[in-house]
Design an enzyme around this catalytic site. Structure first.
Site, PDB file in Angstrom:
ATOM      1  N   LYS A   1       0.831  -1.210   0.000  1.00 35.10           N
ATOM      2  CA  LYS A   1       0.000   0.000   0.000  1.00 35.10           C
ATOM      3  C   LYS A   1       0.863   1.255   0.000  1.00 35.10           C
ATOM      4  O   LYS A   1       0.660   2.164  -0.806  1.00 35.10           O
ATOM      5  CB  LYS A   1      -0.930   0.028   1.237  1.00 35.10           C
ATOM      6  CG  LYS A   1      -1.870  -1.151   1.344  1.00 35.10           C
ATOM      7  CD  LYS A   1      -2.764  -1.067   2.582  1.00 35.10           C
ATOM      8  CE  LYS A   1      -2.038  -1.127   3.892  1.00 35.10           C
ATOM      9  NZ  LYS A   1      -1.381  -2.420   4.184  1.00 35.10           N
TER      10      LYS A   1
ATOM     11  N   ARG B   1      -9.944   0.954   8.460  1.00 35.69           N
ATOM     12  CA  ARG B   1      -9.491  -0.382   8.815  1.00 35.69           C
ATOM     13  C   ARG B   1     -10.550  -1.160   9.572  1.00 35.69           C
ATOM     14  O   ARG B   1     -10.312  -2.313   9.930  1.00 35.69           O
ATOM     15  CB  ARG B   1      -8.284  -0.222   9.719  1.00 35.69           C
ATOM     16  CG  ARG B   1      -7.017  -0.793   9.146  1.00 35.69           C
ATOM     17  CD  ARG B   1      -5.978  -0.466  10.169  1.00 35.69           C
ATOM     18  NE  ARG B   1      -4.802  -1.209  10.037  1.00 35.69           N
ATOM     19  CZ  ARG B   1      -3.713  -0.775   9.384  1.00 35.69           C
ATOM     20  NH1 ARG B   1      -3.719   0.333   8.721  1.00 35.69           N
ATOM     21  NH2 ARG B   1      -2.642  -1.503   9.400  1.00 35.69           N
TER      22      ARG B   1
ATOM     23  N   ARG C   1      11.722  -5.616   5.252  1.00 34.15           N
ATOM     24  CA  ARG C   1      11.459  -4.194   4.988  1.00 34.15           C
ATOM     25  C   ARG C   1      12.367  -3.285   5.812  1.00 34.15           C
ATOM     26  O   ARG C   1      12.620  -3.520   6.976  1.00 34.15           O
ATOM     27  CB  ARG C   1      10.010  -3.850   5.330  1.00 34.15           C
ATOM     28  CG  ARG C   1       9.774  -2.328   5.262  1.00 34.15           C
ATOM     29  CD  ARG C   1       8.333  -1.948   5.293  1.00 34.15           C
ATOM     30  NE  ARG C   1       7.625  -2.558   6.392  1.00 34.15           N
ATOM     31  CZ  ARG C   1       6.297  -2.626   6.457  1.00 34.15           C
ATOM     32  NH1 ARG C   1       5.569  -2.124   5.489  1.00 34.15           N
ATOM     33  NH2 ARG C   1       5.723  -3.200   7.480  1.00 34.15           N
TER      34      ARG C   1
ATOM     35  N   ARG D   1      11.014  -1.306  11.354  1.00 30.77           N
ATOM     36  CA  ARG D   1       9.888  -0.936  12.220  1.00 30.77           C
ATOM     37  C   ARG D   1       9.774  -1.901  13.402  1.00 30.77           C
ATOM     38  O   ARG D   1       9.934  -3.101  13.244  1.00 30.77           O
ATOM     39  CB  ARG D   1       8.581  -0.970  11.415  1.00 30.77           C
ATOM     40  CG  ARG D   1       8.249   0.357  10.782  1.00 30.77           C
ATOM     41  CD  ARG D   1       7.147   0.281   9.759  1.00 30.77           C
ATOM     42  NE  ARG D   1       5.917  -0.381  10.175  1.00 30.77           N
ATOM     43  CZ  ARG D   1       4.834  -0.465   9.400  1.00 30.77           C
ATOM     44  NH1 ARG D   1       4.836   0.100   8.198  1.00 30.77           N
ATOM     45  NH2 ARG D   1       3.760  -1.097   9.818  1.00 30.77           N
TER      46      ARG D   1
ATOM     47  N   ARG E   1      -0.745  -8.994  13.443  1.00 35.44           N
ATOM     48  CA  ARG E   1      -1.285  -7.994  12.500  1.00 35.44           C
ATOM     49  C   ARG E   1      -2.108  -8.686  11.416  1.00 35.44           C
ATOM     50  O   ARG E   1      -3.147  -8.162  10.991  1.00 35.44           O
ATOM     51  CB  ARG E   1      -0.155  -7.170  11.876  1.00 35.44           C
ATOM     52  CG  ARG E   1       0.385  -6.102  12.828  1.00 35.44           C
ATOM     53  CD  ARG E   1       1.755  -5.604  12.430  1.00 35.44           C
ATOM     54  NE  ARG E   1       1.781  -4.957  11.129  1.00 35.44           N
ATOM     55  CZ  ARG E   1       2.894  -4.732  10.438  1.00 35.44           C
ATOM     56  NH1 ARG E   1       4.075  -5.082  10.946  1.00 35.44           N
ATOM     57  NH2 ARG E   1       2.834  -4.144   9.272  1.00 35.44           N
TER      58      ARG E   1
HETATM   59  P1  AP5 Z   1       4.836  -1.615   1.961  1.00 36.20           P
HETATM   60  O1  AP5 Z   1       4.506  -0.770   0.791  1.00 36.20           O
HETATM   61  O2  AP5 Z   1       5.559  -0.995   3.095  1.00 36.20           O
HETATM   62  O3  AP5 Z   1       3.518  -2.389   2.467  1.00 36.20           O
HETATM   63  P2  AP5 Z   1       2.207  -1.855   3.198  1.00 36.20           P
HETATM   64  O4  AP5 Z   1       1.030  -2.463   2.535  1.00 36.20           O
HETATM   65  O5  AP5 Z   1       2.252  -0.373   3.319  1.00 36.20           O
HETATM   66  O6  AP5 Z   1       2.391  -2.591   4.587  1.00 36.20           O
HETATM   67  P3  AP5 Z   1       2.315  -2.026   6.075  1.00 36.20           P
HETATM   68  O7  AP5 Z   1       3.030  -3.056   6.929  1.00 36.20           O
HETATM   69  O8  AP5 Z   1       2.773  -0.610   6.167  1.00 36.20           O
HETATM   70  O9  AP5 Z   1       0.806  -2.095   6.358  1.00 36.20           O
HETATM   71  P4  AP5 Z   1       0.082  -2.062   7.671  1.00 36.20           P
HETATM   72  O10 AP5 Z   1      -1.280  -1.840   7.227  1.00 36.20           O
HETATM   73  O11 AP5 Z   1       0.294  -3.266   8.515  1.00 36.20           O
HETATM   74  O12 AP5 Z   1       0.834  -0.902   8.508  1.00 36.20           O
HETATM   75  P5  AP5 Z   1       0.427   0.609   8.858  1.00 36.20           P
HETATM   76  O13 AP5 Z   1       1.636   1.403   8.911  1.00 36.20           O
HETATM   77  O14 AP5 Z   1      -0.709   1.037   8.014  1.00 36.20           O
HETATM   78  O15 AP5 Z   1       5.684  -2.863   1.417  1.00 36.20           O
HETATM   79  C1  AP5 Z   1       6.165  -3.866   2.303  1.00 36.20           C
HETATM   80  C2  AP5 Z   1       7.520  -4.393   1.809  1.00 36.20           C
HETATM   81  O16 AP5 Z   1       7.342  -5.047   0.550  1.00 36.20           O
HETATM   82  C3  AP5 Z   1       8.594  -3.328   1.581  1.00 36.20           C
HETATM   83  O17 AP5 Z   1       9.838  -3.890   1.927  1.00 36.20           O
HETATM   84  C4  AP5 Z   1       8.541  -3.049   0.075  1.00 36.20           C
HETATM   85  O18 AP5 Z   1       9.780  -2.652  -0.423  1.00 36.20           O
HETATM   86  C5  AP5 Z   1       8.151  -4.432  -0.461  1.00 36.20           C
HETATM   87  N1  AP5 Z   1       7.318  -4.379  -1.669  1.00 36.20           N
HETATM   88  C6  AP5 Z   1       6.233  -3.584  -1.893  1.00 36.20           C
HETATM   89  N2  AP5 Z   1       5.672  -3.846  -3.096  1.00 36.20           N
HETATM   90  C7  AP5 Z   1       6.427  -4.848  -3.646  1.00 36.20           C
HETATM   91  C8  AP5 Z   1       6.347  -5.559  -4.885  1.00 36.20           C
HETATM   92  N3  AP5 Z   1       5.385  -5.306  -5.802  1.00 36.20           N
HETATM   93  N4  AP5 Z   1       7.263  -6.535  -5.125  1.00 36.20           N
HETATM   94  C9  AP5 Z   1       8.238  -6.808  -4.197  1.00 36.20           C
HETATM   95  N5  AP5 Z   1       8.364  -6.163  -3.012  1.00 36.20           N
HETATM   96  C10 AP5 Z   1       7.463  -5.197  -2.737  1.00 36.20           C
HETATM   97  O19 AP5 Z   1      -0.143   0.432  10.338  1.00 36.20           O
HETATM   98  C11 AP5 Z   1       0.702   0.112  11.411  1.00 36.20           C
HETATM   99  C12 AP5 Z   1      -0.103   0.023  12.695  1.00 36.20           C
HETATM  100  O20 AP5 Z   1      -0.665   1.314  13.003  1.00 36.20           O
HETATM  101  C13 AP5 Z   1      -1.301  -0.911  12.679  1.00 36.20           C
HETATM  102  O21 AP5 Z   1      -0.941  -2.252  12.983  1.00 36.20           O
HETATM  103  C14 AP5 Z   1      -2.197  -0.288  13.745  1.00 36.20           C
HETATM  104  O22 AP5 Z   1      -1.758  -0.629  15.036  1.00 36.20           O
HETATM  105  C15 AP5 Z   1      -1.977   1.193  13.540  1.00 36.20           C
HETATM  106  N6  AP5 Z   1      -2.941   1.795  12.583  1.00 36.20           N
HETATM  107  C16 AP5 Z   1      -2.654   2.370  11.377  1.00 36.20           C
HETATM  108  N7  AP5 Z   1      -3.758   2.795  10.768  1.00 36.20           N
HETATM  109  C17 AP5 Z   1      -4.797   2.468  11.578  1.00 36.20           C
HETATM  110  C18 AP5 Z   1      -6.216   2.612  11.468  1.00 36.20           C
HETATM  111  N8  AP5 Z   1      -6.792   3.178  10.398  1.00 36.20           N
HETATM  112  N9  AP5 Z   1      -6.977   2.152  12.502  1.00 36.20           N
HETATM  113  C19 AP5 Z   1      -6.418   1.588  13.594  1.00 36.20           C
HETATM  114  N10 AP5 Z   1      -5.085   1.417  13.755  1.00 36.20           N
HETATM  115  C20 AP5 Z   1      -4.281   1.844  12.746  1.00 36.20           C
HETATM  116 MG    MG Z   2       2.497   0.976   4.904  1.00 40.30          MG
END
Ligand code: AP5
Ligand code: MG
Length: 205
Positions: free
Chosen positions: A13, A88, A122, A151, A162
């Site tokens: 994402k 979410r 990552r 992270r 997660r």
């Molecule tokens: P990346 O692009 O970083 O993936 P992502 O989908 O953004 O994954 P996240 O882990 O950030 O998602 P998340 O939803 O768990 O975390 P968030 O920060 O939102 O890519 C991942 C890896 O793959 C990287 O190494 C990249 O290089 C590689 N990659 C990407 N695309 C690729 C491809 N096509 N081919 C090969 N490699 C690739 O949330 C964190 C925490 O915050 C949550 O757990 C929760 O506690 C809290 N939180 C955040 N938002 C909310 C909400 N709305 N409500 C409640 N709690 C929330």
């Molecule tokens: Mg992300």
């Protein structure tokens, strides 16, 4: 243009959001990045969120909604925005509906074994939020010059929780947005540029 990027942890994402937001001149709003900034700054909100995030649990809906409502008032949202990791829960989606209409919901679909290898390798930039993978970025430095970090919630045990929380609380949004005719499911199991092209094709129609 107002977009939502939906998908499990590690689906790509953030990686895709940076590209699409730049190309269409819209704001990239990642609630995860906003929470990590609050933690770094040591705010009350950040301190309260940290233990939940480190366990892989969600931050309460009212906290997230307060942050998002403020954020979309900012000047850089005048042409639109792209939500990455929000909403979410069904409650967040219903609250969003009351404040803004969305044009497209992009659901990035990636097999679970690929998610785990992506997340475990990552490395993130603390300054610009760019995400890299150790397999392709051995130097440990971001294009912007900053030193990359891992992270705290990317530890294997937290990642497993997660994924459970995603299945329970966030996956139901797929049916929710399909029912509203807004959902586009795209395979995210391809190289980064191919996935980017697939997303552009859908939202340019
Ligand atoms: P990346 O692009 O970083 O993936 P992502 O989908 O953004 O994954 P996240 O882990 O950030 O998602 P998340 O939803 O768990 O975390 P968030 O920060 O939102 O890519 C991942 C890896 O793959 C990287 O190494 C990249 O290089 C590689 N990659 C990407 N695309 C690729 C491809 N096509 N081919 C090969 N490699 C690739 O949330 C964190 C925490 O915050 C949550 O757990 C929760 O506690 C809290 N939180 C955040 N938002 C909310 C909400 N709305 N409500 C409640 N709690 C929330
Ligand atoms: Mg992300």
């Amino acid at each position: 243009m107002k977009l939502i990027f939906l998908g499990p942890p590690g689906a790509g994402k953030g990686t895709q959001a940076v590209k699409i937001a730049a190309r269409f001149g819209i704001a990239h709003i990642s609630t995860g990045d906003m929470l990590r900034a609050e933690i770094r700054e040591g705010t009350e909100l950040g301190n309260a969120a940290k233990s939940l995030i480190d366990r892989g649990e969600l931050v309460p809906d009212d906290v997230i909604l307060g942050m998002v409502k403020n954020r979309i008032q900012r000047e850089d949202c005048k042409n639109g925005f792209l939500f990455d990791g929000f909403p979410r829960t069904i409650a967040q989606a219903e609250a969003l509906e009351a404040i803004s209409a969305i044009d497209h919901v992009i659901n990035l679909d990636v097999p679970v074994e690929r998610l785990i290898s992506r997340i475990s390798g990552r490395r993130m930039c603390p300054d610009c939020g760019a995400a890299y993978h150790v397999s392709t970025r051995e130097s440990g430095a971001c294009d912007c010059g900053a030193t990359l970090y891992q992270r705290d919630d990317d530890k294997e045990e937290t990642v497993r929780n997660r994924l459970v929380v995603y299945e329970r609380s966030t996956k139901p949004l797929i049916d929710y947005y399909a029912g509203k005719g807004l959902l586009h499911t795209i395979s995210g199991d391809a190289d980064i540029d191919t996935v980017d092209a697939r997303i552009r094709e859908v939202i340019s129609k």
